[in-house]
Structure formats: C-alpha cells, structure tokens
Design a protein around this motif. Structure first.
Motif, PDB file in Angstrom:
ATOM      1  N   MET A 125       0.809  -1.212   0.000  1.00 49.12           N
ATOM      2  CA  MET A 125       0.000   0.000   0.000  1.00 49.12           C
ATOM      3  C   MET A 125       0.846   1.266   0.000  1.00 49.12           C
ATOM      4  SD  MET A 125      -2.809  -1.464  -0.249  1.00 49.12           S
ATOM      5  CE  MET A 125      -3.802   0.023  -0.289  1.00 49.12           C
ATOM      6  N   GLN A 126       2.092   1.170   0.429  1.00 48.72           N
ATOM      7  CA  GLN A 126       2.962   2.343   0.475  1.00 48.72           C
ATOM      8  C   GLN A 126       3.614   2.645  -0.873  1.00 48.72           C
ATOM      9  OE1 GLN A 126       3.878   4.514   3.375  1.00 48.72           O
ATOM     10  NE2 GLN A 126       1.825   3.703   3.765  1.00 48.72           N
ATOM     11  N   THR A 142      -4.980   4.266 -11.795  1.00 47.62           N
ATOM     12  CA  THR A 142      -4.599   4.683 -10.442  1.00 47.62           C
ATOM     13  C   THR A 142      -3.093   4.579 -10.263  1.00 47.62           C
ATOM     14  OG1 THR A 142      -4.787   2.440  -9.536  1.00 47.62           O
ATOM     15  CG2 THR A 142      -6.768   3.822  -9.457  1.00 47.62           C
ATOM     16  N   ALA A 143      -2.599   5.259  -9.235  1.00 45.55           N
ATOM     17  CA  ALA A 143      -1.176   5.128  -8.892  1.00 45.55           C
ATOM     18  C   ALA A 143      -0.879   3.717  -8.396  1.00 45.55           C
ATOM     19  CB  ALA A 143      -0.800   6.160  -7.828  1.00 45.55           C
ATOM     20  N   PHE A 144      -1.879   3.059  -7.773  1.00 47.92           N
ATOM     21  CA  PHE A 144      -1.698   1.663  -7.353  1.00 47.92           C
ATOM     22  C   PHE A 144      -1.428   0.789  -8.568  1.00 47.92           C
ATOM     23  CE2 PHE A 144      -2.831  -2.601  -6.209  1.00 47.92           C
ATOM     24  CZ  PHE A 144      -2.505  -2.735  -4.877  1.00 47.92           C
ATOM     25  N   ALA A 145      -2.227   0.964  -9.619  1.00 50.94           N
ATOM     26  CA  ALA A 145      -2.027   0.184 -10.847  1.00 50.94           C
ATOM     27  C   ALA A 145      -0.704   0.534 -11.516  1.00 50.94           C
ATOM     28  CB  ALA A 145      -3.188   0.423 -11.813  1.00 50.94           C
ATOM     29  N   LYS A 146      -0.296   1.796 -11.411  1.00 54.99           N
ATOM     30  CA  LYS A 146       0.990   2.212 -11.965  1.00 54.99           C
ATOM     31  C   LYS A 146       2.139   1.490 -11.261  1.00 54.99           C
ATOM     32  CE  LYS A 146       4.127   4.815 -14.026  1.00 54.99           C
ATOM     33  NZ  LYS A 146       4.514   4.542 -15.422  1.00 54.99           N
ATOM     34  N   MET A 315      -8.045   8.285  -4.224  1.00 56.41           N
ATOM     35  CA  MET A 315      -7.504   8.635  -5.533  1.00 56.41           C
ATOM     36  C   MET A 315      -6.325   7.740  -5.905  1.00 56.41           C
ATOM     37  SD  MET A 315      -5.860  12.281  -6.783  1.00 56.41           S
ATOM     38  CE  MET A 315      -4.227  11.990  -6.085  1.00 56.41           C
ATOM     39  N   VAL A 316      -5.437   7.515  -4.968  1.00 59.74           N
ATOM     40  CA  VAL A 316      -4.216   6.756  -5.235  1.00 59.74           C
ATOM     41  C   VAL A 316      -4.490   5.262  -5.370  1.00 59.74           C
ATOM     42  CG1 VAL A 316      -2.027   6.027  -4.199  1.00 59.74           C
ATOM     43  CG2 VAL A 316      -2.639   8.448  -4.235  1.00 59.74           C
TER      44      VAL A 316
END
Length: 356
Positions: A125-126, A142-146, A315-316
């Motif tokens: 998650m970080q 998302t930034a997670f997917a990135k 969002m992230v």
C-alpha cells in the motif's frame, strides 16, 4: 540588490518549519507501528490500569540497557501526539499509561484498528505513493495500478494474503463503526424488516446490526472471493455476486464506505441497482449510505484533514473520491432518487438516507 528584511527571514523560517512538518509526517505512522510491534499497548493494557515505568517497560520488551533512552524518546514523541500518557510526577522516572488512542491499538480489543494500521503501512500500500507523480503522466487508472501493474481488486482476487489483509482491515473498521451506527442512528432502522449490506466484506457490520435488531433479516453481498474468506460461524446470509449487476431485494440497502471507492459514473450504476432492489419510499424502501461528507469549512481541523487524507487515499489506491454534499446530491439525482436526509456525527462519517 535588496537585502532581506527581518520579517522576510522570519516568514521563510516559519515556512521551513511547515515544510519539515509535512515532510516528516511519516514519523508519526511508523512510530505508531513500531510500538505496536514491540507490544507496548498490550503490556500497558495487561497492567490493569497501573502505569508502567520506563525501566520496567524496557525489561518487559527485552531491549538492552543502551536502548532505554531511545525508547524514552520514542514514547516522548507519541505522548506529544496523544497516543500515550506520561503520568509520573516531576523528578520521577517516566511512567506510561494508555489513552483512548492507544486503547484502539490493543491486540484483542473488538474495536481495535491494528489490521487497518498494518494494511495501510504494508509495502504493497505504500509503494503507490512513490509512483504518484509519474502516474499523472501515465494512462494507468490509479497510482496503485501504476506501481503494481494491476488494480487493487484484481490483486486481492489473485493473492490470498492481500485478500485476507484487506478483509481484516475492512472488518476491524466495520466493528468500530457498526457500534456507533446502531447506537447513534437507532431510528434509521425502525420499520426495516430486511437489509442487504452491499460490499459488506465478511459480515462484521451486518452481524452487529442483526444482534442489535434481531427482527431484521440481514444479508451481505460481496465478491465471491471476499465472502469465501468469511468466518465459518458468521450468522448472516452471505451472497457472492457483483453489485454492478444485481443487488438482492430488501427493504433497505446499506453501503458503508463503498461509494467512495468509485467515480461518479460507477456510483450511479451501483445506486441504480440498489434502487431496483428496494420497494417504493411509501413502503419503507431506502438506501443507507455511511460515508464522508467533506466540509472544508468546519472548525474541526483534524476531522477535515482526515477526510482529505482519505480522499487522497481513494484517488491513489482505487480511483475513488470523498464527496462534498452537492456532489452526493448530483449522483443521487442521476440515479433516479428523489430525496435524501443526512445525519452527521459518526466521527468523520455521516449517515445519508436516500429515498426513491
């Protein structure tokens, strides 16, 4: 060339302090994680309310003498943040006690937040935050997917450990919020004979509602791999399915911190399925949404800051958002609902009752 004035220098120094404060916010969360890993909240809890001295605490967690002052400094910082209390008198060795904050960090507490803490501070998650600036220039949702190449829901479907970590984090949050929901919003359940908790995870919130209102028949709808992870002794009906495709019929549909995972278009789709599942308003049909109504004008700075933190988190991680009241009203109208009633006061959350 103009020389800087004393006022300009002072202004820049104050700005530097603010930047440092923003920059080192991670110290709070990582320090909190470390005291939990050391078992300090549990030690203080087991001492039955009696303070524990610094030296005794050091012996209980088996740290060498040359680490004792480091432990004092760690506790000093968390005392300053209100997480623990120093109850010693002047000139005495420091003695520590729990506060309402650290009581939520006790391992076996029903309303504890430990699974959420470990979930949000896990490297999985970080790492998206390290990709945030690059995400703005990417085509990833998302930034997670990135950061990971898949969205969080797909990762949970493929990874049993991530799925369990998410489910435990959501369940611990639900246990705390559910008690507040049934105690502070008792009237909202009057007349309800059946309820579906959509996106209800492994059933902890629905179980609390069932225990508080035995006459209400409760069911939980969530993805098949989520409900499969539920405890074997769960007392509510678990339905594996997709809320975008179908919601089981009931007098009321509950969405606890679900819609903030999604953009407006998807929220409208979910709400339309919820509307199909409930009877008309005159027969008691409604959708109960427990979520945030962002109010940046409130005087409660910490509450607003927490809401904005969660907005960034949505969002992230998932591409969702926290909403102001006019933004909620917009998606209700687009989904075909006529009226709503918002009741505040559940921490940073509000209960929004939406009627067809």
């Amino acid at each position: 060339m103009a020389h800087p004035t004393a006022a300009n220098v002072e202004e820049e120094l104050q700005a530097q302090v603010l930047i440092w404060n923003h920059l080192f916010q991670f110290v709070n969360s990582m320090s909190l994680k470390s005291v939990v890993e050391l078992g300090i909240p549990d030690i203080l809890h087991r001492n039955e309310g009696r303070p524990v001295s610094l030296s005794h605490l050091a012996s209980l967690i088996s740290i060498p003498p040359n680490r004792i002052d480091y432990l004092r400094r760690l506790m000093r910082m968390l005392i300053f943040k209100g997480c623990f209390a120093n109850v010693s008198k002047e000139g005495e060795e420091e003695n520590y006690a729990l506060t309402p904050v650290s009581r939520l960090l006790v391992k076996d507490k029903d309303t504890g937040v430990l699974p959420l803490l470990f979930f949000e501070l896990d490297p999985v998650m970080q790492s998206p935050w390290q990709s945030l600036s690059k995400w703005f220039h990417s085509d990833q949702p998302t930034a997670f997917a990135k950061a990971h190449g898949v969205d969080i829901f797909e990762m949970a479907r493929k990874s049993e450990s991530v799925n369990r970590m998410i489910n435990e984090a959501m369940a611990c949050d639900s246990r705390l919020v559910s008690k507040a929901l049934v105690e502070l919003h008792h009237d909202a359940f009057v007349g309800v004979k059946s309820l579906v908790d959509v996106g209800g995870g492994t059933g902890s919130l629905a179980e609390t509602i069932t225990k508080a209102f035995p006459s209400i028949k409760c069911a939980v709808l969530d993805l098949p791999h989520v409900v499969a992870d539920a405890p074997k002794d769960v007392v509510v009906e678990l339905v594996g399915g997709n809320m975008f495709e179908h919601v089981p019929p009931a007098d009321a549909v509950l969405l606890k911190m679900v819609l903030h995972d999604w953009g407006d278009e998807d929220c409208v789709k979910i709400l339309k399925q919820c509307k199909k599942a409930i009877p008309p308003k005159e027969k008691g049909g409604k959708v109960m949404i427990l979520d945030m109504i962002v109010n940046s004008k409130t005087e409660d700075h910490k509450a607003t800051e927490t809401q904005l933190f969660l907005d960034m988190l949505m969002m992230v991680d998932v591409g969702g958002r926290e909403r102001e009241e006019h933004e909620w009203k917009k998606i209700f109208t687009e989904a075909g609902f006529t009226t709503y009633k918002a009741t505040h006061g559940t921490g940073v959350l509000s209960l929004i009752e939406v009627y067809p």
